[in-house]
Structure formats: structure tokens, C-alpha cells
Scaffold this motif. Structure first.
Motif, short mmCIF file in Angstrom:
data_model
loop_
_atom_site.label_atom_id
_atom_site.label_comp_id
_atom_site.label_asym_id
_atom_site.label_seq_id
_atom_site.Cartn_x
_atom_site.Cartn_y
_atom_site.Cartn_z
N GLY A 1 39.28 -48.40 -33.86
CA GLY A 1 39.93 -47.32 -34.61
C GLY A 1 39.07 -46.09 -34.72
N VAL A 2 39.43 -45.22 -35.66
CA VAL A 2 38.70 -43.98 -35.89
C VAL A 2 38.60 -43.69 -37.38
CG1 VAL A 2 39.31 -42.90 -33.69
CG2 VAL A 2 40.81 -42.62 -35.67
N ILE A 3 37.54 -42.95 -37.73
CA ILE A 3 37.36 -42.44 -39.09
C ILE A 3 37.27 -40.93 -39.00
CG2 ILE A 3 35.90 -42.44 -41.14
CD1 ILE A 3 37.11 -45.13 -40.64
N ALA A 4 37.94 -40.23 -39.91
CA ALA A 4 37.88 -38.77 -39.91
C ALA A 4 36.65 -38.31 -40.68
CB ALA A 4 39.14 -38.20 -40.55
N GLU A 5 36.03 -37.25 -40.19
CA GLU A 5 34.87 -36.66 -40.86
C GLU A 5 35.21 -35.23 -41.21
OE1 GLU A 5 31.67 -37.25 -38.13
OE2 GLU A 5 31.49 -39.38 -38.59
N ASN A 6 34.90 -34.86 -42.44
CA ASN A 6 35.29 -33.56 -42.96
C ASN A 6 34.40 -32.43 -42.45
OD1 ASN A 6 37.27 -34.86 -44.40
ND2 ASN A 6 36.13 -34.88 -46.32
N ASN A 7 34.91 -31.21 -42.59
CA ASN A 7 34.12 -30.03 -42.27
C ASN A 7 34.26 -29.02 -43.38
OD1 ASN A 7 36.59 -28.60 -41.97
ND2 ASN A 7 36.73 -29.21 -39.82
N ASP A 8 33.69 -27.86 -43.19
CA ASP A 8 33.71 -26.82 -44.22
C ASP A 8 34.63 -25.65 -43.86
OD1 ASP A 8 31.83 -28.20 -45.77
OD2 ASP A 8 30.17 -27.37 -44.58
N VAL A 9 35.54 -25.90 -42.92
CA VAL A 9 36.44 -24.82 -42.48
C VAL A 9 37.52 -24.61 -43.53
CG1 VAL A 9 38.11 -24.11 -40.74
CG2 VAL A 9 36.01 -25.28 -40.06
N ALA A 10 37.74 -23.35 -43.91
CA ALA A 10 38.78 -23.05 -44.88
C ALA A 10 40.14 -23.31 -44.26
CB ALA A 10 38.68 -21.59 -45.32
N GLY A 11 41.08 -23.79 -45.06
CA GLY A 11 42.41 -24.06 -44.55
C GLY A 11 42.93 -25.40 -45.03
N ALA A 12 44.12 -25.72 -44.64
CA ALA A 12 44.77 -26.93 -45.12
C ALA A 12 44.19 -28.19 -44.51
CB ALA A 12 46.27 -26.86 -44.85
N ASP B 1 43.05 -37.43 -27.28
CA ASP B 1 41.90 -37.97 -26.55
C ASP B 1 41.29 -39.17 -27.29
OD1 ASP B 1 42.22 -36.05 -24.62
OD2 ASP B 1 40.64 -34.73 -25.39
N ALA B 2 41.18 -39.05 -28.61
CA ALA B 2 40.64 -40.15 -29.40
C ALA B 2 41.54 -41.37 -29.32
CB ALA B 2 40.46 -39.71 -30.85
N CYS B 3 42.84 -41.13 -29.33
CA CYS B 3 43.81 -42.22 -29.23
C CYS B 3 43.68 -42.93 -27.89
CB CYS B 3 45.22 -41.67 -29.41
SG CYS B 3 46.52 -42.93 -29.32
N ALA B 4 43.54 -42.17 -26.82
CA ALA B 4 43.45 -42.75 -25.48
C ALA B 4 42.22 -43.63 -25.35
CB ALA B 4 43.42 -41.64 -24.44
N GLU B 5 41.13 -43.25 -26.01
CA GLU B 5 39.90 -44.05 -25.90
C GLU B 5 40.01 -45.39 -26.60
OE1 GLU B 5 35.20 -43.60 -27.04
OE2 GLU B 5 36.16 -42.35 -25.54
N LEU B 6 40.68 -45.44 -27.74
CA LEU B 6 40.71 -46.69 -28.50
C LEU B 6 41.82 -47.65 -28.07
CD1 LEU B 6 43.15 -46.82 -30.88
CD2 LEU B 6 41.78 -44.96 -31.81
N LEU B 7 42.84 -47.14 -27.40
CA LEU B 7 44.00 -47.97 -27.04
C LEU B 7 43.63 -49.26 -26.30
CD1 LEU B 7 46.84 -45.48 -26.03
CD2 LEU B 7 46.98 -47.29 -27.74
N PRO B 8 42.75 -49.24 -25.29
CA PRO B 8 42.46 -50.47 -24.55
C PRO B 8 41.84 -51.58 -25.40
CG PRO B 8 41.75 -48.54 -23.30
CD PRO B 8 42.08 -48.07 -24.68
#
Length: 248
Positions: A99-110, A147-154
Motif C-alpha cells: 500500500g501507500v501512506i500519504a505525506e503532508n507538505n506545506d503548500v497552501a490550498g485544499a 503511478d503509485a497505484c501501478a507499482e503496488l498492484l502486483p
């Protein structure tokens, strides 16, 4: 009284209680009792109308945990950090997690998440556009998610559990990690994810049987305890995240 309990067992055995989303241990127990199912169906024919037995059967069905668990993604609640701690502890026991884990950033926006980290390879995928598309404040780059999805699918086929950062707007449109969600469900893999209130309706349409968990370690561990596959690491799997963290 003996007839009552025999009849109750008969009802359970006469139903399709060994379904793919039932934990593997339960399926094995039911398989051992399969020869009694014929007797159960005969008893059921005569006493199924008994209200108490119907209530008993419904209670068992309601307490059966789903292979799919979801955490509500609310403001001021860092569910990605919770997923990350859980994954780290589970991997310490030798569990195969995809799977994947999301990592936050400091970019303004939603959209606060700027990277997705693959749990197996550790590779990071940028999901942040330099500039938000016209008419929106969201910097989400769908190509990075794909791209992240394609890597973990197998790896889903051999995983013990699949952990996906969230079911969001892309998945609601059957994009993003949609293929990974679908593959995990089709394979009967335990699946843990998060969803925000704005996409809760789309999530329920995709996985109406999903179990909503409290966003804390005990709730996640309790869910995992009921759905984990039987394996050589089952004794280690039985320990809690807090206990494993203390051992490390």
C-alpha cells in the motif's frame, strides 16, 4: 433444552455462513462442520420461525467483522500518522503489507498531501502540481497517484493486508487507486483506508459492508485480530501495536 441448542446449531449450519469475507479461521471451522449441514437444513425447515433463534442468528451476522476497515479522515486528525505507526509496527512482525501512506507538505490550498510513500519499496511519488488548475485550489497530480497505484498492484495477491492512504475524489470517479481498491476486495484481502466526509457516500457505494473504526490503535488492532489470515506469524500478529512498539 437439548433440542433447542441442536436446532440453533442447525440454523447456523444451514446458512451460507462460510463466505469469502469470513475470517479464514471461521471458514475452516465451518468446513469441518459441513457434514452436519444437511441435518441443520432439515431442522431449520421446522423451527426457523422461532423469533429467538432468528434474533440469535442476526446477532452473529452483525458481529462478524468485515475484511474492509475505514477511518474517518477529519480535520485536525492526522490519520496518515496513525496508519504509518500501525504499518511500522505490523512490518516489525514480518507481516506482508502492500500500500501507500500519504505525506503532508506545506503548500497552501485544499490538498495537503504532496507525496505518497510506497510501503514496500519506500519509493516516494509526487502528487503535487506546481500550480493548481484554473478554478480550484487543489494541487493534486492524478498522474502521480496512478503511478503509485501501478507499482503496488502486483503485490496485492501475496499481501497479508492492504493499506491505502485514502479513498478520495479520484477514487470516487473510479480513478487514482480505484484499481488497487478493487483488486484488494476481489482477492478478499484485509483492507485498511481512510475517507473524508465529502466522499463518504461514494465510499459506501463501493464498500457498503466496510467497518468504520475509531481512529486509534486499539480499534485497528481489534479489527485486525478478527480478520487476520492464519499464518506462521499468527502469534506475533496477536500482539498489539503498543506492545510491539515497546519491544522495539
Amino acid at each position: 433444552m437439548e433440542m433447542f441448542w441442536t436446532a440453533g446449531i442447525g440454523i447456523l449450519l444451514s446458512q451460507e455462513y462460510w463466505m469469502p469475507d469470513v475470517p479464514q479461521g471461521s471458514r475452516r471451522i465451518c468446513a469441518l462442520l459441513q457434514p452436519l449441514r444437511i441435518v441443520g437444513s432439515q431442522l431449520c425447515h421446522h423451527i426457523w420461525a422461532a423469533p429467538l433463534l432468528r434474533l440469535c442468528y442476526r446477532s452473529i451476522e452483525m458481529t462478524r467483522s468485515s475484511n474492509i476497515a475505514v477511518l474517518a479522515n477529519r480535520d485536525a486528525l492526522d490519520v496518515q500518522a496513525l496508519l504509518s505507526r500501525t504499518v511500522t509496527a505490523w512490518r516489525g512482525t514480518g507481516m506482508r503489507i502492500v500500500g501507500v501512506i500519504a505525506e503532508n507538505n506545506d503548500v497552501a490550498g485544499a490538498c495537503s498531501a504532496g507525496l505518497l510513500r510506497d510501503i514496500v519499496s519506500g519509493r516516494s511519488f509526487s502528487i503535487q502540481l506546481d500550480a493548481a488548475p484554473a478554478g480550484t485550489t487543489c494541487h493534486l497530480d492524478s498522474r502521480g497517484v496512478e503511478d503509485a497505484c501501478a507499482e503496488l498492484l502486483p503485490g496485492i495477491a501475496t499481501a497479508d493486508v492492504v493499506v491505502l492512504s485514502k479513498f478520495g475524489k479520484l477514487e470516487a470517479m473510479q480513478q487514482g487507486f480505484w484499481r488497487a481498491f478493487s483488486a484488494a476486495v476481489a482477492a478478499g484481502k484485509p483492507l485498511l483506508t481512510t475517507v473524508s466526509s465529502r466522499h463518504a457516500e461514494a465510499w459506501r457505494a463501493f464498500a457498503p459492508q466496510a467497518e468504520w473504526l475509531q481512529p486509534d490503535n486499539p480499534s485497528i488492532e481489534q479489527w485486525w485480530h478478527t480478520v487476520r489470515p492464519l499464518s506462521g506469524n499468527s502469534e506475533q500478529h496477536g500482539t498489539t501495536t503498543e506492545e510491539r512498539a515497546a519491544q522495539q
